[in-house]
Design an enzyme around this catalytic site. Sequence first.
Site, short mmCIF file in Angstrom:
data_model
loop_
_atom_site.label_atom_id
_atom_site.label_comp_id
_atom_site.label_asym_id
_atom_site.label_seq_id
_atom_site.Cartn_x
_atom_site.Cartn_y
_atom_site.Cartn_z
N ASN A 424 0.82 -1.21 0.00
CA ASN A 424 0.00 0.00 0.00
C ASN A 424 0.85 1.26 0.00
O ASN A 424 2.08 1.22 0.06
CB ASN A 424 -0.96 0.01 1.20
CG ASN A 424 -0.23 -0.06 2.53
OD1 ASN A 424 0.86 0.51 2.69
ND2 ASN A 424 -0.82 -0.74 3.50
N ILE A 425 0.19 2.40 -0.03
CA ILE A 425 0.87 3.68 -0.19
C ILE A 425 1.78 4.00 1.00
O ILE A 425 2.80 4.68 0.86
CB ILE A 425 -0.16 4.81 -0.41
CG1 ILE A 425 0.54 6.12 -0.78
CG2 ILE A 425 -1.02 4.99 0.83
CD1 ILE A 425 -0.42 7.21 -1.16
N CYS A 493 -7.45 -2.73 -6.03
CA CYS A 493 -6.77 -3.02 -4.76
C CYS A 493 -7.84 -2.96 -3.68
O CYS A 493 -8.81 -3.69 -3.77
CB CYS A 493 -5.61 -2.05 -4.53
SG CYS A 493 -6.04 -0.31 -4.70
N SER A 494 -7.70 -2.10 -2.68
CA SER A 494 -8.73 -2.02 -1.64
C SER A 494 -9.80 -1.01 -1.98
O SER A 494 -10.97 -1.35 -2.11
CB SER A 494 -8.08 -1.66 -0.28
OG SER A 494 -7.23 -2.71 0.14
#
Length: 499
Positions: A424-425, A493-494
């Site tokens: 993730n970021i 993704c999410s």
Amino acid sequence: DLVRDKSGASGVFVKFRLGRQKSTSKVIWADGDPLWNETFEFCVEEFQSPKLLIKVRDKGVFQKDDHVGFCVVDLNELRPNEKMDLWLRLQEANTGALHLSVVYEPVSVLETDTTLDTDARVTPPLGGFLPGEFPVGIRSTSVRVSGTLINTPEIGTSRLSIPAPDLASVYITNFRLVIVKQGAEFGNWVPFHAIYRVQFFLPKLVIICQDMRIVVLTGEGTRPTPTTPVPIVQLHQQVIKQMFVSNTSDMFAVKMGAAINKTGEIEESGKLYHPIKEFERIGVPTAWTVTTINSQYTVSATLPKILVLPTSFMVSGVTTVAEFRSKGRIPTLSWYSVKTGAAICRSSQPQVGIGNTRCAEDEVLLLSMSMTNPRSRNSEGVPNLYVIDARPWGNAVANLAKGGGYETPENYPFARTLFMDIHNIHVMRKSFWKLQSAIYGTIEGSTDDKGNQDWLTGLKESGWLEHIRRIISASRLICEVIETQFTNVLVHCSDGWDR
């Protein structure tokens, strides 16, 4: 009540925090009452919480630091321009107090100069203002500028690489910060939207950009007073103000659009991109249809007004699908290949949860997507669809506990879900700052074997190349599926962000 380590020694130090500003005292190795005699300065912004958090820590030699206690100073209770002696009882400690001498000096905000020079040096290198751009800040000739690497929470302590600072003039417009070094005809500029973080430690203003540029502006002159603030304080206030514009009408994009509209150029720019014409240009066939169901952003506030869905899917089911997908970001077409008839679609994760919640409309939508290309069939003749989940499998499973999840074979038998193991970021950001630390840390180093080894070690520890490898690998897989298997792909993704 200090905790002794195995050596019998005990050292005490104090950590201060006000918003994002942090400072740490030296360690006092003593059994009695420690005495620091140190001075710390913090800049208090109006939007900050006016509470100074102070933590006392015990420094051991052979063990981890221990928490002794903490106390809080409410700046609203301080009397301006008056030195106050405070005895603060340590909380979470059996006994003990901290003695501080505190001075709160309010700094007035002077009226900013809106009559800046409009010559070529004000907005270099363009030689003028952009449409809708105008000066809003101060021009300061008492600032020294240097590029450097500083300590940040993400990367911890880093070696410094500080060239000799140069005297510079600073200009602020509603779009960018312009820095012109003394004697230079042109200067450098940083758009406010490219600034990742601003740190202010009087008299230094540190501007950290998203493209690895780091600029340190150091104010010169005496300490600020209520009537004569140093320029660096004003500069900090103006930068923060332009980074966080409160009214939409004051945003540069809106100002620029209005300025272009007055010249009649906005109609011409509208020809550059039109969503419906763009889908026609890439050759989207009749198996897909353009809908305006989100024209008022009622389906999803973050999806475009124009959505392209399979023609065989009943548009009335879109609202139900939006309720089942995170953030309402439903599966919709993004790109189409005329050569193979395969498409790339985008969405967010399905909200399956640990109860394995199902949505018939969502399953029908994905099935309809898989049927838009007659060339896309597996060996059994069943329509096929690849779901490229950018997340690591463990992250997708963990999202089940939070109401999210992924497309399971039981619910989507016509689809094959593959996990790309892209983090993730937050992980990416930490890796990015480690890469930056490795780059800046070796700039000052020599070019011998040791310097090269330091660079290679830092590069490896950042993990950046591994992240890039996974992204390229996922991209290659998508291209292979489209070009060789003629199969549609759904990427998510999410929450449907770009990873």
